[in-house]
Design a protein around this motif. Structure first.
Motif, mmCIF file in Angstrom:
data_model
loop_
_atom_site.group_PDB
_atom_site.id
_atom_site.type_symbol
_atom_site.label_atom_id
_atom_site.label_comp_id
_atom_site.label_asym_id
_atom_site.label_seq_id
_atom_site.Cartn_x
_atom_site.Cartn_y
_atom_site.Cartn_z
ATOM 1 N N PRO A 60 0.413 -4.075 5.884
ATOM 2 C CA PRO A 60 0.774 -3.380 6.764
ATOM 3 C C PRO A 60 -0.668 -2.959 7.810
ATOM 4 C CG PRO A 60 2.464 -3.080 6.007
ATOM 5 C CD PRO A 60 1.655 -3.599 5.180
ATOM 6 N N THR A 61 -0.859 -1.568 6.865
ATOM 7 C CA THR A 61 -1.839 -1.017 7.296
ATOM 8 C C THR A 61 -2.967 -0.187 6.572
ATOM 9 O OG1 THR A 61 -0.352 1.429 6.922
ATOM 10 C CG2 THR A 61 0.629 0.398 8.378
ATOM 11 N N ALA A 62 -3.522 0.834 6.591
ATOM 12 C CA ALA A 62 -5.155 0.619 5.982
ATOM 13 C C ALA A 62 -4.458 1.808 5.305
ATOM 14 C CB ALA A 62 -5.749 1.803 6.593
ATOM 15 N N ARG A 63 -3.277 2.819 5.491
ATOM 16 C CA ARG A 63 -3.108 3.810 4.481
ATOM 17 C C ARG A 63 -1.805 2.764 3.193
ATOM 18 N NH1 ARG A 63 0.766 6.477 1.858
ATOM 19 N NH2 ARG A 63 0.435 9.357 1.001
ATOM 20 N N GLU A 64 -1.381 1.757 4.020
ATOM 21 C CA GLU A 64 -0.258 0.906 2.630
ATOM 22 C C GLU A 64 -1.534 -0.286 1.442
ATOM 23 O OE1 GLU A 64 3.201 -0.793 4.087
ATOM 24 O OE2 GLU A 64 3.059 -0.178 5.537
ATOM 25 N N VAL A 65 -2.791 -0.110 2.260
ATOM 26 C CA VAL A 65 -3.743 -1.035 1.745
ATOM 27 C C VAL A 65 -4.382 0.042 -0.019
ATOM 28 C CG1 VAL A 65 -6.121 -1.901 1.935
ATOM 29 C CG2 VAL A 65 -4.769 -2.546 3.083
ATOM 30 N N VAL A 66 -4.427 0.930 0.952
ATOM 31 C CA VAL A 66 -4.833 2.151 -0.351
ATOM 32 C C VAL A 66 -3.777 2.789 -1.273
ATOM 33 C CG1 VAL A 66 -6.474 4.746 -0.284
ATOM 34 C CG2 VAL A 66 -6.621 3.236 1.133
ATOM 35 N N GLU A 67 -2.870 2.861 -0.772
ATOM 36 C CA GLU A 67 -1.479 3.502 -1.730
ATOM 37 C C GLU A 67 -1.678 2.275 -2.776
ATOM 38 O OE1 GLU A 67 2.351 5.037 -1.562
ATOM 39 O OE2 GLU A 67 1.937 3.949 0.183
ATOM 40 N N ARG A 68 -0.622 0.565 -1.974
ATOM 41 C CA ARG A 68 -0.930 -0.373 -3.139
ATOM 42 C C ARG A 68 -2.705 -0.305 -4.094
ATOM 43 N NH1 ARG A 68 0.703 -5.769 0.356
ATOM 44 N NH2 ARG A 68 2.432 -4.992 1.502
ATOM 45 N N LEU A 69 -3.858 -0.240 -3.366
ATOM 46 C CA LEU A 69 -4.993 0.093 -4.571
ATOM 47 C C LEU A 69 -4.579 0.716 -5.176
ATOM 48 C CD1 LEU A 69 -7.754 -2.403 -4.627
ATOM 49 C CD2 LEU A 69 -8.260 0.167 -3.533
ATOM 50 N N ASP B 203 -11.093 -3.904 10.479
ATOM 51 C CA ASP B 203 -10.143 -4.349 11.752
ATOM 52 C C ASP B 203 -9.008 -2.874 12.197
ATOM 53 O OD1 ASP B 203 -11.132 -6.506 11.526
ATOM 54 O OD2 ASP B 203 -10.042 -7.257 9.623
ATOM 55 N N ALA B 204 -8.705 -2.285 10.954
ATOM 56 C CA ALA B 204 -7.773 -1.381 11.273
ATOM 57 C C ALA B 204 -8.050 -0.395 12.463
ATOM 58 C CB ALA B 204 -7.799 -0.185 9.750
ATOM 59 N N ILE B 205 -9.484 0.351 12.203
ATOM 60 C CA ILE B 205 -10.047 0.862 13.245
ATOM 61 C C ILE B 205 -9.088 -0.283 14.582
ATOM 62 C CG2 ILE B 205 -12.119 1.841 14.395
ATOM 63 C CD1 ILE B 205 -13.429 2.668 11.737
ATOM 64 N N LYS B 206 -9.941 -1.458 14.264
ATOM 65 C CA LYS B 206 -9.847 -2.104 15.660
ATOM 66 C C LYS B 206 -8.485 -2.090 16.159
ATOM 67 C CE LYS B 206 -13.590 -5.382 15.212
ATOM 68 N NZ LYS B 206 -14.603 -6.276 14.584
ATOM 69 N N GLU B 207 -7.318 -2.051 15.205
ATOM 70 C CA GLU B 207 -6.105 -1.813 15.729
ATOM 71 C C GLU B 207 -5.640 -0.562 15.851
ATOM 72 O OE1 GLU B 207 -4.600 -3.314 11.699
ATOM 73 O OE2 GLU B 207 -5.588 -5.545 12.189
ATOM 74 N N GLY B 208 -6.473 0.299 16.160
ATOM 75 C CA GLY B 208 -5.981 2.090 16.081
ATOM 76 C C GLY B 208 -4.925 2.365 15.275
ATOM 77 N N LEU C 146 -6.632 8.321 8.432
ATOM 78 C CA LEU C 146 -5.845 8.871 8.951
ATOM 79 C C LEU C 146 -5.416 9.398 10.745
ATOM 80 C CD1 LEU C 146 -2.889 7.350 6.263
ATOM 81 C CD2 LEU C 146 -4.996 6.275 7.857
ATOM 82 N N ARG C 147 -4.721 8.999 12.148
ATOM 83 C CA ARG C 147 -4.189 9.085 12.667
ATOM 84 C C ARG C 147 -3.038 8.649 12.877
ATOM 85 N NH1 ARG C 147 -6.602 5.558 17.363
ATOM 86 N NH2 ARG C 147 -8.464 6.724 17.843
ATOM 87 N N VAL C 148 -3.123 10.165 13.106
ATOM 88 C CA VAL C 148 -1.268 10.702 13.128
ATOM 89 C C VAL C 148 -0.945 9.623 14.126
ATOM 90 C CG1 VAL C 148 0.973 11.936 13.002
ATOM 91 C CG2 VAL C 148 -1.480 12.958 11.713
ATOM 92 N N ARG C 149 0.374 8.941 13.837
ATOM 93 C CA ARG C 149 0.909 8.414 15.063
ATOM 94 C C ARG C 149 2.280 8.943 15.276
ATOM 95 N NH1 ARG C 149 0.457 1.292 14.167
ATOM 96 N NH2 ARG C 149 -1.359 1.684 14.984
ATOM 97 N N ALA C 150 2.854 9.301 16.652
ATOM 98 C CA ALA C 150 4.098 9.197 17.223
ATOM 99 C C ALA C 150 5.125 8.469 16.264
ATOM 100 C CB ALA C 150 4.406 9.699 18.552
#
Length: 202
Positions: A79-88, A142-147, A197-201
């Motif tokens: 679901p997130t770019a970070r999870e993509v990288v972690e899984r990979l 896509d992750a950039i487009k999704e914020g 990564l952009r840190v989200r609240a």
């Protein structure tokens, strides 16, 4: 005179066997004798079916890519770019040290050493690695487009960085690195990625 019928064989099975020989010995180190013995066919059958040793390698790479497709779909579906990288990265560490397969990655190990007459092999392997790199680049776009990634993140550079890390992990695995050692590398690379990564609240 009745001509003998060509020897029939299970294509997927013989390609799996050829894939393992190329994976363990590289293109240059894999001899026709080793390949045909592992595949359970004779040299004429190999040449009739695949045209050449290089043709067999390409067919084995197609099979390897096919078997890795589900892995990539699962990675890219995070679901997130970070999870993509972690899984990979963490799953690559596991795959590269899977005791059921040769160590490392066929797309790296297959062409580490190629001499005269095999100049195309490294380029063929690089093109296969580039396919996965492009998939990652598109996922980061896509992750950039999704914020989910910072707007100034560079998807191509990030994908290229991960591709380089994965290739390096493959070389280390082929040299005997353990799963834990590869996972340590994966976690360091993940920290580097976190800077994008952009840190989200919460």
């Amino acid at each position: 005179m009745v001509m003998g019928r060509p020897r029939e064989f299970d294509t997927e099975k013989v390609l799996d066997e050829a894939m393992e020989v190329f994976w363990r010995h590289g293109y240059e180190g894999a001899t026709i004798a080793e390949l045909t013995t592992a595949m359970g066919i004779n040299p004429p059958s190999l040449y009739a079916a695949f045209g050449s040793k290089e043709g067999l390698l390409k067919a084995a790479l197609d099979r390897y890519t096919e078997k890795r497709a589900e892995f990539m779909r699962d990675v890219l579906g995070a679901p997130t770019a970070r999870e993509v990288v972690e899984r990979l990265l963490l799953r690559i560490a596991d795959l590269h040290t899977n005791p059921n397969d040769p160590p490392g990655c066929l797309l790296v190990a297959g062409g580490l050493a190629c001499g005269a007459g095999a100049e195309n092999v490294p380029f063929e392997l690089a093109s296969r690695r580039a396919q996965a790199e492009e998939q990652l680049r598109n996922r980061f776009i896509d992750a950039i487009k999704e914020g989910d990634l910072a707007a100034d993140a560079d998807p191509a550079a990030l994908a290229r960085y991960l591709s380089a890390v994965i290739a390096g992990m493959g070389v280390l695995a082929s040299s005997g690195a353990s799963r834990e050692e590869l996972r340590q590398i994966a976690l360091v690379a993940l920290k580097t990625f976190d800077e994008q990564l952009r840190v989200r609240a919460a």
